[in-house]
Design an enzyme around this catalytic site. Sequence first.
Site, PDB file in Angstrom:
ATOM      1  N   HIS A   1      -3.481   7.236   2.967  1.00 52.70           N
ATOM      2  CA  HIS A   1      -3.712   6.135   2.175  1.00 52.70           C
ATOM      3  C   HIS A   1      -5.416   6.248   3.322  1.00 52.70           C
ATOM      4  O   HIS A   1      -5.041   6.204   4.242  1.00 52.70           O
ATOM      5  CB  HIS A   1      -2.481   5.282   2.435  1.00 52.70           C
ATOM      6  CG  HIS A   1      -2.822   3.691   2.279  1.00 52.70           C
ATOM      7  ND1 HIS A   1      -3.407   3.273   1.171  1.00 52.70           N
ATOM      8  CD2 HIS A   1      -3.501   2.289   3.092  1.00 52.70           C
ATOM      9  CE1 HIS A   1      -4.309   2.015   1.178  1.00 52.70           C
ATOM     10  NE2 HIS A   1      -3.328   1.494   2.649  1.00 52.70           N
TER      11      HIS A   1
ATOM     12  N   CYS B   1       0.917  -0.879   0.049  1.00 53.57           N
ATOM     13  CA  CYS B   1       0.017  -0.159  -0.101  1.00 53.57           C
ATOM     14  C   CYS B   1       0.666   1.335  -0.222  1.00 53.57           C
ATOM     15  O   CYS B   1       0.578   1.912  -0.390  1.00 53.57           O
ATOM     16  CB  CYS B   1      -0.891   0.131   1.111  1.00 53.57           C
ATOM     17  SG  CYS B   1      -1.929  -1.419   0.793  1.00 53.57           S
TER      18      CYS B   1
ATOM     19  N   ASN C   1     -10.129  -0.157   0.353  1.00 55.60           N
ATOM     20  CA  ASN C   1      -8.435   0.836   0.336  1.00 55.60           C
ATOM     21  C   ASN C   1      -8.099   0.114  -0.466  1.00 55.60           C
ATOM     22  O   ASN C   1      -8.388  -1.306  -1.159  1.00 55.60           O
ATOM     23  CB  ASN C   1      -7.871  -0.939   1.010  1.00 55.60           C
ATOM     24  CG  ASN C   1      -6.551  -0.501   1.379  1.00 55.60           C
ATOM     25  OD1 ASN C   1      -5.567   0.076   0.451  1.00 55.60           O
ATOM     26  ND2 ASN C   1      -5.941  -1.478   2.503  1.00 55.60           N
TER      27      ASN C   1
END
Length: 322
Positions: A249, A113, A279
């Site tokens: 994020h 990520c 996500n």
Amino acid sequence: MIYSRIEGSGRHLPEKILTNHDLEKLVDTSDEWIKTRTGVERRHIASKDQATSDLGIEAAKKAIIDANISKEDIDLIVLGTTTPDYVFPNTATLIQEGLGIHGCPAFSLEAACSGFVYALSTADKFVRSGSSKCALVIGAEVMTKLIDWEDRSTCVLFGDGAGALILKPSEEQGIIDCKLGADGKYKDLLWYPAGVSKNFDKLGGNLTNLEMSGNDVFKVAVKTLGNVAEDTLNQNNINKDELDWLVPHQANLRIIQATAKRLELPMNKVILTVHDHGNTSSASIPMAFDVGVKDGRIQRGQLILMEAFGGGFTWGSVLMRY
Ligand code: UT7
């Protein structure tokens, strides 16, 4: 002094949307649990034949138009992704081909990520050193292809998408500082335990899926993101109240709220997309940035902090003036 500065941005999301109510029909979960524990309400899902490169190409095309450049101006492509189309060639070359440009270096970075902040930090170095005059930086993912749709602890979290930025050299202030970090001792708290040199026979099959010890990841993420965000501001002599926007994020609303609290930043100074996108790993920051620019909240000259945390663990931040 030469800075690298964002000239334009774009995002692309697959058409198909899966809501929390859709997921209630697949696993033992509820819209209420997902919303309160994660902030996610819906996510976009790539179709069977939609690859990471397809999403990346569309996001890049929009960024090229937004930056008012010609595709031939691009002399570097850096892609952050955890979900490459193939083992090789790297997916950045597929995006290059899809855009109809040839010859410039194109490579992918794999940092889960944190892939986009790793990619942006790398491209920044090329631009500031004079090696690139026009870099295309992308975060693109099809995380839902790694998901076990019977595992309620992970299938409710992820979505697919791509975001892209065009970076050019400028005498005006742009990217001020990038901080990257990693600690491999946490590898098995968040991973997809198959690849080329381990468990290759299970790669892509249903035998292996993304695995996460959510609560352990949560605790380290909150602490690490708070530290990296604060360190970035302190080391650049910037007070918390000078920050215009946090572009984090988008893994979990509660993690984002904890970072905002540590920065003493009201939530109306945070760009949030987690409710709409879920996500999307490397794609989350460039897509959130593009949302904030396109709806007029992020303005030229404002001070922005991007921050990410992901499998590995990896983490990073980018402080910039837009
Ligand atoms: O992007 C890269 C980094 N990733 C992250 O930062 C993710 C970090 N982790 C998280 O966001 C959170 O830990 C999760 C959202 C994954 C989970 O939230 P949590 O508050 O940590 O929940 P938990 O894992 O401690 O589970 C609490 C309860 C459990 O039930 P019991 O044992 O208390 O009876 C789970 O079985 O919630 C249950 N649960 C669910 N219930 C309904 C887990 N998933 C679900 C679900 N629906 N989808």
